[in-house]
Motif scaffolding. Structure first.
Motif, short mmCIF file in Angstrom:
data_model
loop_
_atom_site.label_atom_id
_atom_site.label_comp_id
_atom_site.label_asym_id
_atom_site.label_seq_id
_atom_site.Cartn_x
_atom_site.Cartn_y
_atom_site.Cartn_z
N ASP A 199 -4.16 0.76 -2.25
CA ASP A 199 -3.50 -0.73 -2.25
C ASP A 199 -3.05 -0.92 -3.57
O ASP A 199 -3.76 -0.62 -4.49
N ARG B 100 3.55 -1.20 -10.71
CA ARG B 100 2.30 -1.61 -9.87
C ARG B 100 1.04 -1.29 -10.38
O ARG B 100 0.84 -0.52 -11.33
N ASN C 201 3.90 8.20 -11.50
CA ASN C 201 2.91 8.10 -10.46
C ASN C 201 1.47 7.72 -10.88
O ASN C 201 1.23 8.29 -11.81
N TYR D 206 10.33 7.92 -11.90
CA TYR D 206 8.92 7.48 -11.49
C TYR D 206 7.85 7.83 -12.10
O TYR D 206 7.96 9.10 -12.48
N TYR E 225 -3.00 -0.56 -9.23
CA TYR E 225 -3.58 -0.41 -8.21
C TYR E 225 -5.09 -0.76 -8.44
O TYR E 225 -5.97 -0.51 -7.52
N SER F 200 0.89 -1.16 -0.12
CA SER F 200 0.07 0.04 -0.07
C SER F 200 1.05 1.32 -0.11
O SER F 200 2.15 1.29 0.46
N SER F 201 0.38 2.33 -0.25
CA SER F 201 1.07 3.76 -0.72
C SER F 201 -0.01 4.64 -0.23
O SER F 201 -1.25 4.55 -0.10
N SER F 202 0.43 5.94 -0.50
CA SER F 202 -0.44 7.07 -0.16
C SER F 202 -1.40 6.99 -1.43
O SER F 202 -2.44 7.85 -1.31
N TYR F 203 -1.24 6.42 -2.47
CA TYR F 203 -2.09 6.18 -3.60
C TYR F 203 -3.34 5.22 -3.39
O TYR F 203 -4.05 4.89 -4.15
#
Length: 84
Positions: free
Chosen positions: A11, A29, A51, A49, A31, A6-9
């Motif tokens: 799972d 990744r 995002n 990166y 999401y 998981s991240s700030s964006y």
């Protein structure tokens, strides 16, 4: 690479990773909501990166970096500690 995290964006699950023909590592990744992200770690010390919110970040490895916001606005910075 497999598994979930998981991240700030939100799972995510790892959808792929490896090393390309130039020896640069990448990892992507998924999401699960149509958003994807990935990053590259290059042999020259630079990295990139992408995002899931549409922003990108690139670091040249020698003190220069560029961030591009989801709206397309770019911000560049130069570190005085980089190579001259």
């Amino acid at each position: 690479m497999s598994g979930k995290g998981s991240s700030s964006y939100g799972d995510y699950s790892y959808s792929g990773s490896g090393t390309n023909d130039s020896g640069n590592h990448y990892c992507s990744r998924d999401y699960g909501n149509g958003s994807n992200s990935y990053h590259y770690s290059n042999t020259d010390g630079s990295y990139y990166y992408s995002n899931p919110n549409g922003s990108t970040y690139y670091n040249s490895g020698d003190g220069r970096s560029t961030y591009t916001s989801p709206s397309g606005q770019s911000y560049s910075s130069t570190s005085s500690s980089g190579k001259k």
